[in-house]
Design a protein around this motif. Structure first.
Motif, PDB file in Angstrom:
ATOM      1  N   SER A 189      31.670   0.834  44.003  1.00  0.00           N
ATOM      2  CA  SER A 189      31.776   0.792  42.548  1.00  0.00           C
ATOM      3  C   SER A 189      33.032   0.040  42.145  1.00  0.00           C
ATOM      4  CB  SER A 189      31.824   2.214  41.984  1.00  0.00           C
ATOM      5  OG  SER A 189      32.116   2.221  40.609  1.00  0.00           O
ATOM      6  N   ARG A 190      33.000  -0.523  40.936  1.00  0.00           N
ATOM      7  CA  ARG A 190      34.211  -1.114  40.368  1.00  0.00           C
ATOM      8  C   ARG A 190      35.198  -0.040  39.922  1.00  0.00           C
ATOM      9  NH1 ARG A 190      30.024  -4.403  38.645  1.00  0.00           N
ATOM     10  NH2 ARG A 190      30.224  -6.595  39.292  1.00  0.00           N
ATOM     11  N   ASP A 191      34.718   1.179  39.799  1.00  0.00           N
ATOM     12  CA  ASP A 191      35.559   2.291  39.380  1.00  0.00           C
ATOM     13  C   ASP A 191      36.253   2.868  40.616  1.00  0.00           C
ATOM     14  OD1 ASP A 191      36.572   4.826  38.628  1.00  0.00           O
ATOM     15  OD2 ASP A 191      35.121   4.956  36.989  1.00  0.00           O
ATOM     16  N   SER A 209      33.322  -2.196  46.964  1.00  0.00           N
ATOM     17  CA  SER A 209      34.452  -1.431  47.495  1.00  0.00           C
ATOM     18  C   SER A 209      34.648  -1.809  48.958  1.00  0.00           C
ATOM     19  CB  SER A 209      34.204   0.078  47.373  1.00  0.00           C
ATOM     20  OG  SER A 209      33.986   0.465  46.030  1.00  0.00           O
ATOM     21  N   ASP A 227      29.939   8.026  33.444  1.00  0.00           N
ATOM     22  CA  ASP A 227      30.653   7.873  32.172  1.00  0.00           C
ATOM     23  C   ASP A 227      29.696   7.474  31.053  1.00  0.00           C
ATOM     24  OD1 ASP A 227      33.018   8.516  33.396  1.00  0.00           O
ATOM     25  OD2 ASP A 227      33.883   6.503  33.315  1.00  0.00           O
ATOM     26  N   ARG A 232      37.719   5.575  41.146  1.00  0.00           N
ATOM     27  CA  ARG A 232      37.482   7.003  41.371  1.00  0.00           C
ATOM     28  C   ARG A 232      36.316   7.226  42.322  1.00  0.00           C
ATOM     29  NH1 ARG A 232      36.139   9.115  35.636  1.00  0.00           N
ATOM     30  NH2 ARG A 232      35.028   7.114  35.696  1.00  0.00           N
ATOM     31  N   SER A 233      35.345   6.328  42.289  1.00  0.00           N
ATOM     32  CA  SER A 233      34.165   6.483  43.136  1.00  0.00           C
ATOM     33  C   SER A 233      34.527   6.348  44.613  1.00  0.00           C
ATOM     34  CB  SER A 233      33.109   5.436  42.748  1.00  0.00           C
ATOM     35  OG  SER A 233      31.974   5.551  43.575  1.00  0.00           O
ATOM     36  N   GLY A 291      32.184   7.619  38.035  1.00  0.00           N
ATOM     37  CA  GLY A 291      32.039   6.170  37.971  1.00  0.00           C
ATOM     38  C   GLY A 291      31.500   5.720  36.630  1.00  0.00           C
ATOM     39  N   LEU A 292      31.110   4.483  36.564  1.00  0.00           N
ATOM     40  CA  LEU A 292      30.680   3.889  35.302  1.00  0.00           C
ATOM     41  C   LEU A 292      29.391   4.523  34.782  1.00  0.00           C
ATOM     42  CD1 LEU A 292      31.421   0.135  36.128  1.00  0.00           C
ATOM     43  CD2 LEU A 292      32.894   1.798  34.972  1.00  0.00           C
TER      44      LEU A 292
END
Length: 248
Positions: free
Chosen positions: A13-15, A46, A204, A17-18, A200-201
């Motif tokens: 993920s671009r997030d 990632s 959210d 946190r993931s 993640g996105l």
């Protein structure tokens, strides 16, 4: 080398946190099985990549690996992406054998974690006026979505609240449509259960939409780096080893 390595393969993920959650789950899994070499890899977005981890294991002298997809459904990533990546690596490293385990799926242990996360928000699943939105990723593969829909029906039958799935992408219903369905069936209060492994996105997006569709509704956290999730990962690893031994 005391065991065949276990590579936990997450989507990526671009997030950040993931990936952090996946690495934390890898640590939990490693602690639960101290004799197993457990590593994390990602399909996309990632690091490290699946190819990097498999190539590194081969360089260390390993010739067998089990890859456990950290996925809740058998959609495109499980059926196409991961096998293609593994085939690409093993075509370069023909002495490396990679067994791909089954996805985590709708395992009862994962259901229990999701229900515990929901209960932690204060939502009472025995409340017949409660409408639960079961938030999930969504897929263009109808069979993967059907698993989530079946899970929603099972929860409703077993508990007492109303439950409707809602998908963050690629499938219907979305959150507003799920809330409308629940209202039409008599729900007066709402909560969101999470059928996501990590923040993640997309989780959210579910949270943003419920804020508009049913303001004030509590939102459960994802399954996360939880010992019961690690237990399912290890069960898939063990089953894959057994299946590989039978066909050897």
């Amino acid at each position: 080398m005391t065991s065949i390595p276990l590579v936990i393969v997450a989507h990526g993920s671009r997030d950040p946190r993931s990936a952090a959650t996946v690495r934390a789950l890898t640590d939990v899994t490693r602690a639960a099985a101290p004799g197993v070499d457990v590593r994390a890899a990602f399909l996309d977005l990632s690091e490290p990549s699946v190819a990097e981890v498999l190539t590194g294991l081969h360089a260390e002298g390993h010739r067998e690996v089990v890859a456990v997809p950290l996925l809740l459904g058998r959609a495109y990533h499980a059926r196409v992406d991961l096998p293609a990546l593994v085939d690409e690596v093993t075509s370069r490293l023909p002495r490396l054998s990679v067994t791909i385990a089954d996805v985590l799926g709708a395992d009862p242990l994962l259901e229990a974690v999701a229900l515990d996360r929901l209960a932690a928000t204060g939502a009472d699943t025995a409340d017949p006026a409660l409408g639960v939105v079961l938030g999930a990723v969504g897929s263009s593969h109808a069979t993967a979505n059907a698993v989530v829909a079946r899970l929603a029906r099972d929860w409703e039958n077993r508990h007492g609240c109303l439950v409707v799935p809602a998908f963050a992408s690629a499938a219907r219903p979305d959150v507003p449509a799920a809330v409308a369905k629940l209202r039409a069936r008599g729900a007066r209060r709402f909560a969101v259960a999470s059928w996501f492994l990590a923040p993640g996105l997309l989780p959210d997006r579910i949270q943003d939409l419920i804020t508009t569709a049913a303001p004030g509704s509590p939102v459960a956290g994802p399954l996360g780096a939880e010992p019961r999730v690690a237990e399912v990962v290890l069960a898939r690893y063990t089953s894959a080893l057994a299946a590989s031994a039978r066909t050897a």
